[in-house]
Each structure stands twice: as structure tokens, then as C-alpha cells.
Design a protein around this motif. Structure first.
Motif, PDB file in Angstrom:
ATOM      1  N   PHE A  53       0.805  -1.220   0.000  1.00  0.00           N
ATOM      2  CA  PHE A  53       0.000   0.000   0.000  1.00  0.00           C
ATOM      3  C   PHE A  53       0.841   1.275   0.000  1.00  0.00           C
ATOM      4  CE2 PHE A  53      -2.260  -3.330   2.444  1.00  0.00           C
ATOM      5  CZ  PHE A  53      -3.327  -3.536   1.597  1.00  0.00           C
ATOM      6  N   ASN A  54       2.169   1.135  -0.121  1.00  0.00           N
ATOM      7  CA  ASN A  54       3.076   2.276  -0.171  1.00  0.00           C
ATOM      8  C   ASN A  54       2.933   3.182   1.061  1.00  0.00           C
ATOM      9  OD1 ASN A  54       5.180   3.604  -1.516  1.00  0.00           O
ATOM     10  ND2 ASN A  54       3.774   5.090  -2.443  1.00  0.00           N
ATOM     11  N   LEU A  55       2.652   2.576   2.204  1.00  0.00           N
ATOM     12  CA  LEU A  55       2.516   3.320   3.458  1.00  0.00           C
ATOM     13  C   LEU A  55       3.884   3.389   4.135  1.00  0.00           C
ATOM     14  CD1 LEU A  55      -0.837   1.790   4.779  1.00  0.00           C
ATOM     15  CD2 LEU A  55      -0.506   3.953   3.567  1.00  0.00           C
ATOM     16  N   LYS A  56       4.714   4.303   3.682  1.00  0.00           N
ATOM     17  CA  LYS A  56       6.078   4.392   4.172  1.00  0.00           C
ATOM     18  C   LYS A  56       6.224   5.314   5.375  1.00  0.00           C
ATOM     19  CE  LYS A  56       7.947   3.507  -0.443  1.00  0.00           C
ATOM     20  NZ  LYS A  56       8.854   3.984  -1.516  1.00  0.00           N
ATOM     21  N   GLY A  57       5.185   6.018   5.732  1.00  0.00           N
ATOM     22  CA  GLY A  57       5.269   6.951   6.852  1.00  0.00           C
ATOM     23  C   GLY A  57       4.869   6.311   8.167  1.00  0.00           C
ATOM     24  N   ILE A  58       5.461   6.798   9.246  1.00  0.00           N
ATOM     25  CA  ILE A  58       5.116   6.374  10.593  1.00  0.00           C
ATOM     26  C   ILE A  58       5.475   7.511  11.543  1.00  0.00           C
ATOM     27  CG2 ILE A  58       7.351   5.275  10.999  1.00  0.00           C
ATOM     28  CD1 ILE A  58       5.919   3.203  12.744  1.00  0.00           C
ATOM     29  N   THR A  59       4.645   7.777  12.506  1.00  0.00           N
ATOM     30  CA  THR A  59       4.927   8.829  13.476  1.00  0.00           C
ATOM     31  C   THR A  59       6.048   8.387  14.416  1.00  0.00           C
ATOM     32  OG1 THR A  59       3.283   8.006  15.044  1.00  0.00           O
ATOM     33  CG2 THR A  59       2.530   9.584  13.374  1.00  0.00           C
ATOM     34  N   MET A  60       6.669   9.361  15.062  1.00  0.00           N
ATOM     35  CA  MET A  60       7.735   9.019  15.997  1.00  0.00           C
ATOM     36  C   MET A  60       7.193   8.202  17.167  1.00  0.00           C
ATOM     37  SD  MET A  60      10.835   8.931  16.743  1.00  0.00           S
ATOM     38  CE  MET A  60      11.357   9.892  15.318  1.00  0.00           C
ATOM     39  N   ALA A  61       5.996   8.574  17.643  1.00  0.00           N
ATOM     40  CA  ALA A  61       5.386   7.813  18.735  1.00  0.00           C
ATOM     41  C   ALA A  61       5.113   6.374  18.310  1.00  0.00           C
ATOM     42  CB  ALA A  61       4.094   8.478  19.198  1.00  0.00           C
ATOM     43  N   GLY A  62       4.618   6.201  17.079  1.00  0.00           N
ATOM     44  CA  GLY A  62       4.360   4.858  16.572  1.00  0.00           C
ATOM     45  C   GLY A  62       5.646   4.064  16.402  1.00  0.00           C
TER      46      GLY A  62
END
Length: 252
Positions: A29-38
Motif C-alpha cells: 500500500f506504499n505506506l512508508k510513513g510512521i509517526t515518531m510515537a508509533g
């Protein structure tokens, strides 16, 4: 024994859940982002499950010692309550030892906004920090050596006592039975500690290796043990072997 196998199965399920789910999000799904908390949350659970897995292997070594050296007292020594307490102690130890890592990193400024990895492992996240992480780095190295050395020492002590008892027995059948009792645990230990030690020791010297090769090796060090453990115990545990065979035959 089956309670401990259940604990091992839970850790084997949890480890790929934290890794493969993120990999699927990236590639499908090309979901390459993640928050720092995650990212810090994933790092905490990933390493916490790893430390918990090591604690279970120590408990299994103690289980094998009691089964071979005190077989008549096995059911009175290793009651379900005592096994549950040992599992709870291992869980508390894992939480207390790993929790400082994300807490220390969360207070640091980060220079980069991208982590070149499919998982938020401690070493990869620490490389993104701009500030002084001497305390965090020392704690991480001390944690790695203390946990591995302490757990391996306890396992070696258990097997040393087992070998001492076996050498006193003259029956070859007893030797073979004792060896079969410990074979599965020894194989699981090799599949867990060998990739872990290899990954931790070679990471500082892997600067000349291509990034995608390092990422693949790190993922395989986590996923291969969880893939092999069910096969090892399925083959070596007669009851599990019979159940799987019976279920397969019925489906056919």
C-alpha cells in the motif's frame, strides 16, 4: 511443557506481527510513513517480546532439568501456578528492561525524518538522533550483554547439571531418552541466539554492506526463528505430531 510451548507460540506470533504488518504496508500500500510515537512503540514491543522469548527459553531449560533430574517430583515442582509466576516474572523483567530505551530516545532531537528500515529497531532509530546519546548507547549495549549473558549462563548451568546426571546413568536407553527430551529446546535456542548474536555483533562492522542487504538480514534474523520453532516442536513432540497428522488425514 505445553504451557511453555504456548508461551513460545505467543512470542512467535507477536514478533512477525510487529514486523510483517509494517512490511506489507510498505510494499502493498506504499505506506512508508510512521509517526515518531508509533516508531518508538513498535521498537518497545519488538524488543520486549524478544527479551520475553529469551526468558521463556530459560524457563524451558529449568523444565528440562526437573524432567530429567527429578522426574518423580516434576508435577509437584512445576505446577501451573509456578509456571504462570515464572512467565509473569519474565514479562515484568522484559518491560522494565526495555521501557527506558524509547523513553530516553523520545527526549532526543532527531536530525533525519526517514528511517531506512522496515522496522523501528533500536540501532536504526538511534542513528537518527542529533544529540548526545552516550547514556542511551551504553544502556543498550549493557542491556544486550547482561540479558544474553545472564540467560545463557542459566541455560548452561541447567544443561551442566543435566549432563552430570546423565553421565551417572549407565543405560544407553536412558541417555537416548534424555537426549530426545532436550533436542527440541537446543534447536530452538540455536535458531534464536545465533541470529541475534550475529546481528548485534556484525552491525557495527557492516558499513560496507548495501543498505537493502542489511535490512533483509535484520528481517530474516527475526522471522526465521519464528518460522522454524513450530516445525521443530511439531516434529519432536509426539503429541503435536500425532495431532497434526490426524487432522491432515481427516481433512483429506
Amino acid at each position: 511443557m505445553y504451557t511453555l510451548l504456548c508461551m513460545l507460540a505467543l512470542t512467535d506470533i507477536a514478533t512477525p506481527t510487529f514486523v510483517v504488518s509494517k512490511m506489507m504496508g510498505i510494499f502493498w500500500f506504499n505506506l512508508k510513513g510512521i509517526t515518531m510515537a508509533g516508531c518508538l512503540t513498535q521498537m518497545f514491543f519488538l524488543h520486549m517480546v524478544s527479551v520475553m522469548h529469551s526468558a521463556i527459553l530459560v524457563t524451558v531449560a529449568f523444565d528440562r532439568y526437573v524432567a530429567i533430574c527429578n522426574p518423580l517430583r516434576y508435577l509437584t515442582i512445576l505446577t501451573n501456578t509456578r509456571i504462570a509466576k515464572l512467565g509473569l516474572v519474565g514479562l515484568i523483567r522484559a518491560v522494565l528492561f526495555i521501557l527506558p530505551l524509547p523513553l530516553l530516545l523520545s527526549r532526543q532531537p532527531f536530525c533525519a525524518n526517514r528511517i531506512t528500515h522496515t522496522q523501528c529497531e533500536y540501532i536504526a532509530v538511534a542513528k537518527m538522533v542529533c544529540g548526545d546519546i552516550t547514556v542511551t548507547r551504553i544502556y543498550g549495549l549493557a542491556l544486550m550483554f547482561v540479558i544474553n549473558r545472564f540467560d545463557l549462563t542459566l541455560i548452561a548451568l541447567s544443561y551442566g547439571l543435566i549432563i552430570k546426571i546423565i553421565l551417572r546413568i549407565s543405560s544407553k536407553n536412558a541417555h537416548q531418552k534424555a537426549l530426545n527430551t532436550c533436542t527440541a529446546h537446543i534447536c530452538v535456542m540455536l535458531t534464536y541466539y545465533t541470529p541475534s548474536l550475529f546481528s548485534n555483533l556484525t552491525h557495527p562492522f557492516s558499513q560496507g554492506i548495501a543498505p537493502h542487504i542489511r535490512i533483509i538480514l535484520a528481517d530474516l534474523c527475526l522471522l526465521i526463528p519464528t518460522m522454524l520453532n513450530p516445525i521443530i516442536y511439531g516434529v519432536k513432540t509426539k503429541e503435536l505430531h500425532d495431532k497434526v497428522g490426524k487432522y491432515t488425514c481427516c481433512r483429506r
